[in-house]
Scaffold this motif. Structure first.
Motif, PDB file in Angstrom:
ATOM      1  N   GLN A  89       0.804  -1.212   0.000  1.00  0.00           N
ATOM      2  CA  GLN A  89       0.000   0.000   0.000  1.00  0.00           C
ATOM      3  C   GLN A  89       0.840   1.266   0.000  1.00  0.00           C
ATOM      4  O   GLN A  89       0.308   2.361  -0.124  1.00  0.00           O
ATOM      5  N   SER A  90       2.137   1.128   0.197  1.00  0.00           N
ATOM      6  CA  SER A  90       2.950   2.344   0.245  1.00  0.00           C
ATOM      7  C   SER A  90       4.030   2.425  -0.821  1.00  0.00           C
ATOM      8  O   SER A  90       4.647   3.471  -0.982  1.00  0.00           O
ATOM      9  N   VAL A  91       4.282   1.335  -1.565  1.00  0.00           N
ATOM     10  CA  VAL A  91       5.367   1.410  -2.549  1.00  0.00           C
ATOM     11  C   VAL A  91       4.843   1.662  -3.960  1.00  0.00           C
ATOM     12  O   VAL A  91       3.723   1.280  -4.306  1.00  0.00           O
ATOM     13  N   ASP A  92       5.673   2.349  -4.740  1.00  0.00           N
ATOM     14  CA  ASP A  92       5.352   2.595  -6.147  1.00  0.00           C
ATOM     15  C   ASP A  92       6.128   1.632  -7.040  1.00  0.00           C
ATOM     16  O   ASP A  92       5.671   1.228  -8.092  1.00  0.00           O
ATOM     17  N   GLU A  93       7.345   1.312  -6.587  1.00  0.00           N
ATOM     18  CA  GLU A  93       8.237   0.456  -7.369  1.00  0.00           C
ATOM     19  C   GLU A  93       8.629  -0.738  -6.519  1.00  0.00           C
ATOM     20  O   GLU A  93       8.628  -0.645  -5.283  1.00  0.00           O
ATOM     21  N   VAL A  94       8.972  -1.822  -7.173  1.00  0.00           N
ATOM     22  CA  VAL A  94       9.489  -2.966  -6.430  1.00  0.00           C
ATOM     23  C   VAL A  94      10.807  -3.443  -7.040  1.00  0.00           C
ATOM     24  O   VAL A  94      10.995  -3.397  -8.251  1.00  0.00           O
ATOM     25  N   VAL A  95      11.700  -3.862  -6.160  1.00  0.00           N
ATOM     26  CA  VAL A  95      12.910  -4.580  -6.558  1.00  0.00           C
ATOM     27  C   VAL A  95      12.836  -5.875  -5.768  1.00  0.00           C
ATOM     28  O   VAL A  95      12.803  -5.855  -4.545  1.00  0.00           O
ATOM     29  N   ILE A  96      12.742  -6.997  -6.467  1.00  0.00           N
ATOM     30  CA  ILE A  96      12.566  -8.278  -5.783  1.00  0.00           C
ATOM     31  C   ILE A  96      13.814  -9.124  -5.985  1.00  0.00           C
ATOM     32  O   ILE A  96      14.295  -9.273  -7.110  1.00  0.00           O
ATOM     33  N   ILE A  97      14.364  -9.646  -4.884  1.00  0.00           N
ATOM     34  CA  ILE A  97      15.522 -10.525  -5.003  1.00  0.00           C
ATOM     35  C   ILE A  97      15.226 -11.850  -4.308  1.00  0.00           C
ATOM     36  O   ILE A  97      14.381 -11.940  -3.419  1.00  0.00           O
ATOM     37  N   SER A  98      15.922 -12.863  -4.778  1.00  0.00           N
ATOM     38  CA  SER A  98      15.802 -14.187  -4.179  1.00  0.00           C
ATOM     39  C   SER A  98      17.155 -14.855  -4.293  1.00  0.00           C
ATOM     40  O   SER A  98      17.778 -14.815  -5.357  1.00  0.00           O
ATOM     41  N   LYS A  99      17.626 -15.421  -3.213  1.00  0.00           N
ATOM     42  CA  LYS A  99      18.940 -16.077  -3.166  1.00  0.00           C
ATOM     43  C   LYS A  99      20.034 -15.159  -3.693  1.00  0.00           C
ATOM     44  O   LYS A  99      20.932 -15.583  -4.423  1.00  0.00           O
ATOM     45  N   GLY A 100      19.931 -13.880  -3.356  1.00  0.00           N
ATOM     46  CA  GLY A 100      20.977 -12.937  -3.716  1.00  0.00           C
ATOM     47  C   GLY A 100      20.915 -12.414  -5.139  1.00  0.00           C
ATOM     48  O   GLY A 100      21.735 -11.593  -5.536  1.00  0.00           O
ATOM     49  N   ARG A 101      19.933 -12.900  -5.917  1.00  0.00           N
ATOM     50  CA  ARG A 101      19.852 -12.459  -7.314  1.00  0.00           C
ATOM     51  C   ARG A 101      18.590 -11.642  -7.551  1.00  0.00           C
ATOM     52  O   ARG A 101      17.564 -11.862  -6.918  1.00  0.00           O
ATOM     53  N   LEU A 102      18.684 -10.743  -8.523  1.00  0.00           N
ATOM     54  CA  LEU A 102      17.525  -9.939  -8.890  1.00  0.00           C
ATOM     55  C   LEU A 102      16.547 -10.803  -9.668  1.00  0.00           C
ATOM     56  O   LEU A 102      16.926 -11.481 -10.617  1.00  0.00           O
ATOM     57  N   VAL A 103      15.255 -10.805  -9.244  1.00  0.00           N
ATOM     58  CA  VAL A 103      14.276 -11.554 -10.025  1.00  0.00           C
ATOM     59  C   VAL A 103      13.260 -10.627 -10.676  1.00  0.00           C
ATOM     60  O   VAL A 103      12.595 -11.013 -11.642  1.00  0.00           O
ATOM     61  N   LYS A 104      13.144  -9.392 -10.193  1.00  0.00           N
ATOM     62  CA  LYS A 104      12.156  -8.490 -10.788  1.00  0.00           C
ATOM     63  C   LYS A 104      12.448  -7.068 -10.333  1.00  0.00           C
ATOM     64  O   LYS A 104      12.763  -6.824  -9.170  1.00  0.00           O
ATOM     65  N   SER A 105      12.353  -6.152 -11.278  1.00  0.00           N
ATOM     66  CA  SER A 105      12.516  -4.748 -10.931  1.00  0.00           C
ATOM     67  C   SER A 105      11.562  -3.961 -11.804  1.00  0.00           C
ATOM     68  O   SER A 105      11.571  -4.106 -13.026  1.00  0.00           O
TER      69      SER A 105
END
Lengths: 277, 298
Positions: free
Chosen positions: B196-212
């Motif tokens: 409810q408060s973010v406009d952008e997301v940076v998602i990581i898993s196991k130290g790697r970027l999975v979505k930005s």
């Protein structure tokens, strides 16, 4: 500029928690007990040599004409030096223990600046504890000696020179505490090392070393022995039985300064530079 | 206030012994928006933030504020406000804690009551931190970030431990910072906590970027799926395998990569498996997030 600010911040860290006055209070109480008590005992023994020899059953004889005042006053450092070491070590280990290195290094990312500020501020804290310790040892000791009509030495400039060197020794011990804390960031381990070394290991080493002339020349470089040499008097000097080799007062000071600098430098290059997580 | 500066993470890697915490991570965080830094526990979020703040040394790559590493910022607390873990000396009061660091960074002590008021801590400011609740510690950690009125905020799990009122407050607070043009990076292991408060997301898993990308783009990523459950999960699993359906096992059953519940029901029917749940899973951010980070493993 950032350096002055770092020192100011370190002093605030000390004075916004309770440890400094708890240690100062303990130091004052311990020194009062020893200087006052020993001063009174020595005064009594000196005034009644026959009774003392009988009571002591051949214990340490008090040499006639021995200047008692420096011995009594130097309890401030000879037993009190453990307090500035503890305060200095806690200033470093507390940051690790309470994980406050994070806000500390965020506010001042230059870690050497922070450690140098700790070194200098704890040097000053040690000097402050030294002033308290001598105020108490001279206060209680002089009262006890005067009570038996003995010379308090307070009109002798040598006494005041001894006090000045004693305050310097306490300051150097504070800086050694910072070095120890940087070398051993685990707070419990650092406290155990301080207590064990100052109360057991070093006294035994000093005593053992003094039994033989060769080892005595090594033993005089032990930090406690160097500290006593810097101050110029210690009850160890009359308590130890064998050869009492000592350094010059300025050599003793350099030994303490060297220990403080080397420990802080090694700690600063190892644990202090590590990852903060 | 300083203007917002982008956060730039480039090719960042960090391993602790043989454990890879961050693996060739690259992303940018822009000013004027709230960016959620998401991933399960142990994904490498905190390590990334600690490298960014100069507290942990990376094995490779850079992490900067507009090209300048944290340690080289001339006035760090006036450029970046960071709250990592809410740890304080228990014997020091909140007011003294803030004064110590205002002194260290050369800020006026007049800022201390201002930031205490901003986070609603004035009332408790002269109590020792040792008696604080987690929520109060979080607020004090936020007060520290506000000391220098910086243009960049880096907050690690700031919502953790807040009560519902506190959560509502921090959401508004983060949005107002971004509206003022500041850069705001907020980590969390729960998307629902920050969505409810973010406009952008940076998602990581196991130290790697999975979505930005934007939160909206994450929503579009998530295809509708079906959830099915049975008293006999083994049999259902076998039936789904038999029908060639892809699925992951969740707490409430199997999440099947199949938009039509009818086909999942048919597969169960063919396998002779009793179902006690069968419905279409609403296209949801949380599901999309969980599928990105690998089925919500912790």
């Amino acid at each position: 500029m950032s350096f002055i600010r770092a020192i100011g911040s370190e002093f605030q860290k000390v004075f916004t928690t309770r440890m400094w006055w708890l240690l100062a209070l303990l130091l004052a109480g311990y020194v009062a007990l020893m200087s006052g008590g020993f001063g009174a005992f020595l005064g009594w023994a000196s005034a009644n040599p026959d009774a003392a020899a009988a009571a002591g059953g051949g214990g340490t004889p008090i040499a006639p004409g021995l200047d008692l005042a420096p011995l009594v006053y130097s309890f401030a450092t000879s037993i009190g030096y453990v307090f500035p070491v503890l305060l200095g070590a806690l200033a470093v280990t507390g940051e690790f223990r309470h994980k406050t290195l994070t806000p500390t290094f965020l506010a001042e990312p230059h870690r050497t600046t922070v450690l140098t500020a700790k070194f200098l501020s704890q040097f000053a804290m040690g000097a402050g504890l030294g002033v308290i310790a001598f105020a108490v040892s001279v206060g209680t000791g002089a009262a006890a000696l005067a009570g038996f009509g003995l010379d308090t030495g307070l009109d002798d400039p040598d006494t005041w020179a001894l006090i000045g060197r004693g305050v310097l020794a306490m300051a150097l011990w504070g800086a050694i505490g910072v070095g120890l804390g940087a070398l051993v960031p685990n707070q419990v381990a650092a406290i155990v090392i301080v207590i064990a070394f100052t109360q057991f290991v070093e006294p035994i080493l000093r005593f053992t070393a003094s039994l033989n002339e060769v080892t005595a020349n090594i033993g005089k470089f032990l930090p406690g022995a160097a500290s006593d040499a810097l101050v110029g008097a210690s009850f160890y000097n009359i308590a130890s039985l064998g050869t009492a080799a000592t350094l010059e007062w300025w050599q003793g000071g350099l030994v303490l300064l060297g220990i403080a600098l080397v420990a802080t430098f090694i700690g600063g290059a190892t644990t202090w530079r590590g990852d903060v997580s | 206030m300083e203007s917002g500066i982008p956060i730039e993470i480039t090719g960042l890697s960090k391993h602790f012994g043989h454990v890879v915490a961050v693996d060739d991570l690259t992303f940018t965080v822009q000013p004027g928006r709230v960016t959620g830094f998401l991933g399960p526990n142990g994904a490498g979020k905190t390590t990334t933030l600690r490298v960014l703040l100069g507290l942990v040394h990376p094995n490779a790559g850079t992490a900067t504020f507009g090209g300048t590493p944290y340690a080289s910022l001339p006035r760090p607390l006036e450029t970046v406000g960071a709250a990592l873990d809410a740890n304080f000396h228990p014997g020091r009061t909140a007011r003294d804690h803030l004064k110590v660091y205002a002194t260290a960074t050369g800020l006026s002590k007049a800022r201390v009551p201002v930031v205490l008021e901003q986070v609603g801590m004035t009332e408790f400011a002269d109590r020792r931190v040792g008696g604080y609740s987690l929520g109060m510690r979080q607020r004090l950690a936020l007060a520290y970030t506000l000391l220098g009125d910086p243009g960049v905020f880096v907050l690690d799990e700031p919502i953790n431990g807040l009560d519902p009122e506190g959560i509502k407050w921090i959401r508004g607070f983060l949005q107002s910072l971004a509206h003022e043009g500041r850069t705001v990076l907020v980590s969390s292991h729960l998307l629902s906590e920050v969505q409810q408060s973010v406009d952008e997301v940076v998602i990581i898993s196991k130290g790697r970027l999975v979505k930005s990308g934007t939160l909206v783009s994450l929503e579009l990523d998530s295809a509708p799926r079906t959830i099915a459950d049975s008293p006999d999960r083994e049999a259902l699993s076998a039936a789904l395998d038999e029908a060639g359906l892809e699925y992951t096992e969740g707490r409430n059953g199997f999440i099947v990569n199949e938009p039509d519940p009818g086909r999942v029901g048919h597969a169960a029917f063919l396998g002779g498996v009793e179902l006690n749940t069968l419905h279409r899973l609403k296209s949801g951010l949380e599901e999309s997030f969980l599928s990105l980070v690998g089925g919500g493993e912790e």
